[in-house]
Design an enzyme around this catalytic site. Structure first.
Site, PDB file in Angstrom:
ATOM      1  N   HIS A  87     -96.052 -36.488  40.266  1.00  0.00           N
ATOM      2  CA  HIS A  87     -97.217 -36.601  39.379  1.00  0.00           C
ATOM      3  C   HIS A  87     -96.846 -36.974  37.959  1.00  0.00           C
ATOM      4  CE1 HIS A  87     -97.670 -33.440  42.468  1.00  0.00           C
ATOM      5  NE2 HIS A  87     -98.732 -34.151  42.747  1.00  0.00           N
ATOM      6  N   CYS A 109     -93.983 -41.111  40.339  1.00  0.00           N
ATOM      7  CA  CYS A 109     -94.328 -42.371  41.011  1.00  0.00           C
ATOM      8  C   CYS A 109     -94.287 -43.505  39.978  1.00  0.00           C
ATOM      9  CB  CYS A 109     -95.723 -42.270  41.624  1.00  0.00           C
ATOM     10  SG  CYS A 109     -96.241 -43.853  42.325  1.00  0.00           S
ATOM     11  N   HIS A 137    -105.108 -31.467  35.946  1.00  0.00           N
ATOM     12  CA  HIS A 137    -104.271 -32.055  37.000  1.00  0.00           C
ATOM     13  C   HIS A 137    -102.905 -32.405  36.391  1.00  0.00           C
ATOM     14  CE1 HIS A 137    -102.690 -34.886  39.951  1.00  0.00           C
ATOM     15  NE2 HIS A 137    -103.484 -34.277  40.819  1.00  0.00           N
ATOM     16  N   GLU A 139    -100.897 -34.781  36.758  1.00  0.00           N
ATOM     17  CA  GLU A 139    -100.725 -36.175  36.300  1.00  0.00           C
ATOM     18  C   GLU A 139    -101.356 -36.361  34.917  1.00  0.00           C
ATOM     19  OE1 GLU A 139    -101.914 -39.402  38.992  1.00  0.00           O
ATOM     20  OE2 GLU A 139    -102.257 -40.641  37.218  1.00  0.00           O
ATOM     21  N   THR A 178    -104.333 -42.128  38.333  1.00  0.00           N
ATOM     22  CA  THR A 178    -104.147 -43.102  39.428  1.00  0.00           C
ATOM     23  C   THR A 178    -104.943 -42.761  40.685  1.00  0.00           C
ATOM     24  OG1 THR A 178    -102.257 -41.834  40.206  1.00  0.00           O
ATOM     25  CG2 THR A 178    -101.796 -43.698  38.736  1.00  0.00           C
ATOM     26  N   CYS A 208    -104.366 -46.475  41.782  1.00  0.00           N
ATOM     27  CA  CYS A 208    -103.298 -47.153  42.525  1.00  0.00           C
ATOM     28  C   CYS A 208    -103.798 -47.773  43.828  1.00  0.00           C
ATOM     29  CB  CYS A 208    -102.158 -46.175  42.781  1.00  0.00           C
ATOM     30  SG  CYS A 208    -102.513 -45.038  44.105  1.00  0.00           S
ATOM     31  N   SER A 236    -104.942 -31.612  46.045  1.00  0.00           N
ATOM     32  CA  SER A 236    -104.580 -33.033  46.064  1.00  0.00           C
ATOM     33  C   SER A 236    -105.786 -33.843  45.603  1.00  0.00           C
ATOM     34  CB  SER A 236    -104.163 -33.428  47.482  1.00  0.00           C
ATOM     35  OG  SER A 236    -104.312 -34.817  47.659  1.00  0.00           O
ATOM     36  N   ASN A 238    -106.311 -37.133  45.314  1.00  0.00           N
ATOM     37  CA  ASN A 238    -106.746 -38.283  46.116  1.00  0.00           C
ATOM     38  C   ASN A 238    -107.423 -37.817  47.411  1.00  0.00           C
ATOM     39  OD1 ASN A 238    -104.855 -39.103  48.583  1.00  0.00           O
ATOM     40  ND2 ASN A 238    -103.595 -38.069  47.062  1.00  0.00           N
ATOM     41  N   SER A 281    -100.615 -37.498  50.322  1.00  0.00           N
ATOM     42  CA  SER A 281     -99.491 -36.563  50.407  1.00  0.00           C
ATOM     43  C   SER A 281     -99.452 -35.818  51.750  1.00  0.00           C
ATOM     44  CB  SER A 281     -99.554 -35.563  49.241  1.00  0.00           C
ATOM     45  OG  SER A 281    -100.871 -35.145  49.017  1.00  0.00           O
TER      46      SER A 281
HETATM   47 FE1  SF4 Z   1     -98.148 -43.254  43.443  1.00  0.00          FE
HETATM   48 FE2  SF4 Z   1    -100.662 -43.751  44.148  1.00  0.00          FE
HETATM   49 FE3  SF4 Z   1     -99.087 -42.446  45.775  1.00  0.00          FE
HETATM   50 FE4  SF4 Z   1     -99.916 -41.274  43.519  1.00  0.00          FE
HETATM   51  S1  SF4 Z   1    -101.181 -41.868  45.267  1.00  0.00           S
HETATM   52  S2  SF4 Z   1     -97.844 -41.214  44.350  1.00  0.00           S
HETATM   53  S3  SF4 Z   1     -99.932 -43.053  42.145  1.00  0.00           S
HETATM   54  S4  SF4 Z   1     -98.801 -44.580  45.103  1.00  0.00           S
END
Ligand code: SF4
Length: 332
Positions: A87, A109, A137, A139, A178, A208, A236, A238, A281
């Site tokens: 992150h 990343c 978060h 990040e 991201t 991303c 998480s 995302n 993840s």
């Molecule tokens: Fe990198 Fe996107 Fe994966 Fe996060 S979700 S680790 S920014 S590729």
């Protein structure tokens, strides 16, 4: 082909692709594994390397020790490697590690590092910076921590974008976390552009490729299914966004689940189709675990719905490349 068992109803699992591990997560996990191979245990990791308990527990079993801050590492182990999570970290963290003569490896990343660089460029060009993201978060903490405190203003919602007051008459620029919802972010950016037409935007999207692709696959599947499961952890970002995207795409039952044991079967009674995806993840083995759990109750057939191909891979830190080559040769 096996005939369906009479005591089970049919269930079609629409498997989103792409799903699960992205290149950044893959690289971060490899960094921990290779560091353990090269330097032996213990290897310290600051914060969960990626937000997934199954992954973290697997690395713990191999000798990784997870801490939240560097000062949790015992004095006697200060010479051991410490790895920063995918992150990203505020600048103060590597500075602190250097001042303690610690050896560290950075698993941030590269797409998060790209946002860090954008923040620095805006700062050098004397622009006032807005970060679109979620407070707290890691990040966001890492990105805000690239610059002196108070330099970056956090915008979490459309309401924040409407009420934001610039602190100066300097040019404005925005960057983003991201792993945000593409649609929510578009809404926020539209408000900012309308209010501040000269605001500087990222050259290339900060959200991303992995986040975007996983959300697109969910948008294709969610309207066609009775229920949707996102495999991922509650912390998480995302994965949470994938669940929201499924809900907004019209899927009434949309659940974020870490392991098959968490499935609330009452929510899936009477369904004939299920959408399934995994956050960036979450390992594939957990997706298989969910399919197996459904196979115990339904006659399951699996159809993959692919909306994008992914070929991205990131370089490992210099210190670990030789070890990666050795491991690869040994595996062949
Ligand atoms: Fe990198 Fe996107 Fe994966 Fe996060 S979700 S680790 S920014 S590729």
């Amino acid at each position: 082909m096996t005939a369906p068992r009479p005591d089970k109803t049919s269930l079609t699992v629409h498997l989103c692709a792409p799903r699960g591990f992205c290149a950044g997560v893959d690289r971060a996990i490899q960094i921990v594994e290779l560091a353990l191979e090269k330097y032996g245990e213990p290897v310290y990791v600051r914060h969960e390397i990626v937000h997934n308990k199954f992954v973290v527990d697997g690395l713990k079993a191999k000798g990784a020790v997870f801490v939240e801050e560097l000062d949790e590492i015992p004095e006697a182990h200060r010479e051991r490697p410490v790895i920063f999570s995918a992150h990203g970290v505020p600048k103060s963290v590597p500075a602190d590690a250097r001042s303690r003569n610690m050896f560290f490896l950075d698993a941030t990343c590269p797409l998060v590092s790209k946002v860090h660089k954008e923040a620095e460029i805006h700062h050098r060009r004397d622009r006032e910076i807005l970060l679109i993201g979620h407070a707290g978060h890691p990040e966001v903490i890492g990105t805000m921590g690239q610059l002196p405190e108070g330099t970056v203003s956090l915008i979490e919602t459309e309401e924040d974008a409407r009420s934001f007051t610039p602190k100066s008459d300097r040019q404005l620029a925005f960057i983003t976390q991201t792993t945000l919802s593409v649609d929510d972010t578009t809404g926020i950016v539209n408000i900012l552009r309308e209010r501040f037409p000269d605001i500087v935007a990222p050259h290339k999207e900060d959200i991303c490729y992995a986040t975007t692709n996983r959300q697109e696959a969910v948008k294709a599947v969610a309207p066609q299914v009775d229920a949707m499961i996102v495999v991922g952890a509650p912390n998480s970002s995302n994965s949470q966004r994938l669940r929201e995207v499924a809900e907004r795409a019209g899927c009434k039952t949309s659940q974020l689940i870490q392991r098959a044991a968490e499935i609330d079967w009452t929510a899936f009674e009477g369904i004939s189709s299920l959408g399934l995806t995994a956050g960036a993840s979450a390992p594939e083995t957990l997706v298989e675990e969910i399919i197996n759990a459904f196979s115990g109750r339904y006659d399951v057939s699996v159809e993959t719905v692919r909306t994008a191909e992914e070929t991205i891979a990131f370089n490992l830190p210099r210190e670990l490349r030789e070890m990666a080559m050795k491991s690869q040769t040994a595996a062949e």
